[in-house]
Enzyme design. Structure first.
Site, PDB file in Angstrom:
ATOM      1  N   SER A 148       0.837  -1.202   0.000  1.00  0.00           N
ATOM      2  CA  SER A 148       0.000   0.000   0.000  1.00  0.00           C
ATOM      3  C   SER A 148       0.873   1.254   0.000  1.00  0.00           C
ATOM      4  O   SER A 148       1.974   1.257   0.564  1.00  0.00           O
ATOM      5  CB  SER A 148      -0.877   0.015   1.249  1.00  0.00           C
ATOM      6  OG  SER A 148      -1.531   1.256   1.373  1.00  0.00           O
ATOM      7  N   TYR A 161      -1.769  -0.754  10.215  1.00  0.00           N
ATOM      8  CA  TYR A 161      -1.852  -1.082   8.782  1.00  0.00           C
ATOM      9  C   TYR A 161      -0.591  -0.593   8.066  1.00  0.00           C
ATOM     10  O   TYR A 161       0.034  -1.336   7.303  1.00  0.00           O
ATOM     11  CB  TYR A 161      -3.104  -0.434   8.192  1.00  0.00           C
ATOM     12  CG  TYR A 161      -3.323  -0.701   6.709  1.00  0.00           C
ATOM     13  CD1 TYR A 161      -3.975  -1.849   6.278  1.00  0.00           C
ATOM     14  CD2 TYR A 161      -2.895   0.213   5.749  1.00  0.00           C
ATOM     15  CE1 TYR A 161      -4.195  -2.083   4.924  1.00  0.00           C
ATOM     16  CE2 TYR A 161      -3.113  -0.008   4.395  1.00  0.00           C
ATOM     17  CZ  TYR A 161      -3.766  -1.163   3.979  1.00  0.00           C
ATOM     18  OH  TYR A 161      -3.977  -1.384   2.639  1.00  0.00           O
TER      19      TYR A 161
HETATM   20  N1  LIG Z   1      -8.776  -0.758  -1.835  1.00  0.00           N
HETATM   21  C1  LIG Z   1      -7.778   0.059  -1.627  1.00  0.00           C
HETATM   22  O1  LIG Z   1      -7.937   1.305  -1.730  1.00  0.00           O
HETATM   23  C2  LIG Z   1      -6.406  -0.483  -1.303  1.00  0.00           C
HETATM   24  C3  LIG Z   1      -5.347   0.436  -1.288  1.00  0.00           C
HETATM   25  C4  LIG Z   1      -4.067  -0.037  -0.989  1.00  0.00           C
HETATM   26  C5  LIG Z   1      -3.865  -1.366  -0.746  1.00  0.00           C
HETATM   27  N2  LIG Z   1      -4.909  -2.235  -0.754  1.00  0.00           N
HETATM   28  C6  LIG Z   1      -4.627  -3.641  -0.455  1.00  0.00           C
HETATM   29  O2  LIG Z   1      -5.127  -4.463  -1.489  1.00  0.00           O
HETATM   30  C7  LIG Z   1      -5.502  -5.742  -0.959  1.00  0.00           C
HETATM   31  C8  LIG Z   1      -6.922  -6.082  -1.410  1.00  0.00           C
HETATM   32  O3  LIG Z   1      -7.771  -5.056  -0.953  1.00  0.00           O
HETATM   33  P1  LIG Z   1      -9.282  -4.860  -1.465  1.00  0.00           P
HETATM   34  O4  LIG Z   1      -9.513  -3.416  -1.508  1.00  0.00           O
HETATM   35  O5  LIG Z   1      -9.541  -5.713  -2.648  1.00  0.00           O
HETATM   36  O6  LIG Z   1     -10.049  -5.446  -0.174  1.00  0.00           O
HETATM   37  P2  LIG Z   1     -11.544  -5.953   0.010  1.00  0.00           P
HETATM   38  O7  LIG Z   1     -12.412  -5.552  -1.107  1.00  0.00           O
HETATM   39  O8  LIG Z   1     -11.916  -5.557   1.402  1.00  0.00           O
HETATM   40  O9  LIG Z   1     -11.347  -7.551  -0.027  1.00  0.00           O
HETATM   41  C9  LIG Z   1     -10.580  -8.147   0.963  1.00  0.00           C
HETATM   42  C10 LIG Z   1     -10.354  -9.617   0.659  1.00  0.00           C
HETATM   43  O10 LIG Z   1      -9.545 -10.153   1.719  1.00  0.00           O
HETATM   44  C11 LIG Z   1     -10.229 -11.237   2.331  1.00  0.00           C
HETATM   45  N3  LIG Z   1     -10.034 -11.252   3.761  1.00  0.00           N
HETATM   46  C12 LIG Z   1     -10.456 -10.342   4.672  1.00  0.00           C
HETATM   47  N4  LIG Z   1     -10.151 -10.749   5.923  1.00  0.00           N
HETATM   48  C13 LIG Z   1      -9.516 -11.941   5.782  1.00  0.00           C
HETATM   49  C14 LIG Z   1      -8.978 -12.893   6.691  1.00  0.00           C
HETATM   50  N5  LIG Z   1      -9.029 -12.714   8.022  1.00  0.00           N
HETATM   51  N6  LIG Z   1      -8.431 -14.012   6.192  1.00  0.00           N
HETATM   52  C15 LIG Z   1      -8.391 -14.219   4.869  1.00  0.00           C
HETATM   53  N7  LIG Z   1      -8.893 -13.381   3.948  1.00  0.00           N
HETATM   54  C16 LIG Z   1      -9.442 -12.255   4.415  1.00  0.00           C
HETATM   55  C17 LIG Z   1     -11.695 -11.032   2.011  1.00  0.00           C
HETATM   56  O11 LIG Z   1     -12.364 -12.286   2.067  1.00  0.00           O
HETATM   57  P3  LIG Z   1     -13.909 -12.390   2.575  1.00  0.00           P
HETATM   58  O12 LIG Z   1     -14.729 -11.705   1.511  1.00  0.00           O
HETATM   59  O13 LIG Z   1     -14.192 -13.840   2.625  1.00  0.00           O
HETATM   60  O14 LIG Z   1     -13.958 -11.705   3.887  1.00  0.00           O
HETATM   61  C18 LIG Z   1     -11.636 -10.420   0.614  1.00  0.00           C
HETATM   62  O15 LIG Z   1     -11.510 -11.438  -0.344  1.00  0.00           O
HETATM   63  C19 LIG Z   1      -5.327  -5.639   0.558  1.00  0.00           C
HETATM   64  O16 LIG Z   1      -4.110  -6.208   0.945  1.00  0.00           O
HETATM   65  C20 LIG Z   1      -5.316  -4.136   0.801  1.00  0.00           C
HETATM   66  O17 LIG Z   1      -4.608  -3.800   1.970  1.00  0.00           O
HETATM   67  C21 LIG Z   1      -6.175  -1.822  -1.042  1.00  0.00           C
END
Ligand SMILES: NC(=O)c1ccc[n+]([C@@H]2O[C@H](COP(=O)([O-])OP(=O)(O)OC[C@H]3O[C@@H](n4cnc5c(N)ncnc54)[C@H](OP(=O)(O)O)[C@@H]3O)[C@@H](O)[C@H]2O)c1
Length: 256
Positions: A148, A161
């Site tokens: 991130s 985080y």
């Molecule tokens: N979105 C952003 O703006 C952003 C920015 C920077 C970095 N990121 C990074 O990108 C990655 C993906 O983010 P996203 O935005 O796609 O997130 P998201 O839409 O919230 O999806 C999160 C995913 O992680 C899984 N997850 C959550 N808790 C978990 C646990 N305890 N064990 C295993 N799996 C778990 C969820 O599964 P379930 O559906 O089954 O709960 C879901 O598939 C993350 O590492 C995040 O930190 C995101």
């Protein structure tokens, strides 16, 4: 029609039930890979993503990466089901925010335990077991960690985080060096805001518009853009980029 870029490759994508992980799983499947989609809570969403993947040999696996033993067992489950493992995408993550003044000792400790476990300890566990399997198989491999912008810029409302993602960056570099002799490439990708469930609460209303106005490109990234970059980092063309951390933040934070 162009040839698929990842024919028959076995890929484990964590957090594949939605958001970035779902887009990455779809992008790999379109390029001929077989994908193990990990989810934690939302099996119906994971099965829906699975059902939309082209090609065959995909599967879903439930594992709560907040529990160390479930993280430890995940790689072996995926490897056995896929008949090998070529690529690990450490994408699953959680984000929680709170003003510093609103923390008490218990909530501070809870956030550190939870966010460090899912965002750093579990990816490290998966990387260890994936790399060990790749070394035993002798075919090299790719590990991509989704980090991130917050690792560099700081996360004043989610210090755990930011620290976890900074740790993930450090892990990426260390493993890139340690695993180079085995032709295992290790990279990270550091997004700014991405249009997903995780970001949605922060991108709505007036505060959300302000956050996007702070991005020179004026918008969040689309999950497809992140997925395309992940596939590039996982490709043979990017093998020499091992150890890199690729920024995808719309020029909102420059590391020069
Ligand atoms: N979105 C952003 O703006 C952003 C920015 C920077 C970095 N990121 C990074 O990108 C990655 C993906 O983010 P996203 O935005 O796609 O997130 P998201 O839409 O919230 O999806 C999160 C995913 O992680 C899984 N997850 C959550 N808790 C978990 C646990 N305890 N064990 C295993 N799996 C778990 C969820 O599964 P379930 O559906 O089954 O709960 C879901 O598939 C993350 O590492 C995040 O930190 C995101």
């Amino acid at each position: 029609m162009s040839r698929p870029r990842f024919p028959g490759q076995a890929v484990l994508v964590t957090g594949a039930s939605r958001g970035i992980g779902a887009a990455v799983a779809l992008a790999f499947a379109r390029e001929g890979a077989r994908v193990a989609l990990q989810y934690a809570h939302d099996g119906a969403a994971a099965r829906q993503v699975h059902g939309a993947l082209p090609g065959g040999g995909h599967l879903t696996i439930r594992a709560d990466l907040g529990r160390r033993e479930e993280a430890t067992g995940l790689v072996e489950k995926a490897r056995l089901a896929l008949g090998g493992l070529n690529i690990l995408i450490n994408n699953a993550g959680i984000y929680r925010t709170r003003r510093f003044e609103a923390y008490d000792p218990l909530s501070w400790r809870q956030d550190w335990d939870d966010l460090l476990m899912v965002n750093l300890t579990a990816p490290a566990e998966l990387a260890f077991h994936a790399a060990s399997a790749m070394i035993r198989a002798g075919h090299g491999g790719k590990i991509i960690n989704i980090s991130s912008r917050g690792a560099f810029r700081g996360e004043p409302e989610s210090p755990a985080y930011g620290a976890a993602k900074a740790g993930l960056n450090s892990l990426t570099g260390s493993l890139a060096v340690a695993l180079a002799p085995y032709r295992i490439s290790v990279c990270a990708l550091a997004p700014g805001w991405v249009e997903t469930d995780m970001a949605q609460p922060y991108l709505s209303g007036k505060p959300g518009r302000q956050r996007l106005a702070d991005v020179p490109l004026g918008r969040a990234a689309r999950t497809e853009e992140i997925a395309a970059a992940v596939l590039f980092l996982a490709s043979e063309e990017a093998a020499y980029a091992s150890g890199t951390i690729l920024d995808m933040n719309g020029a909102s934070y420059l590391r020069t």
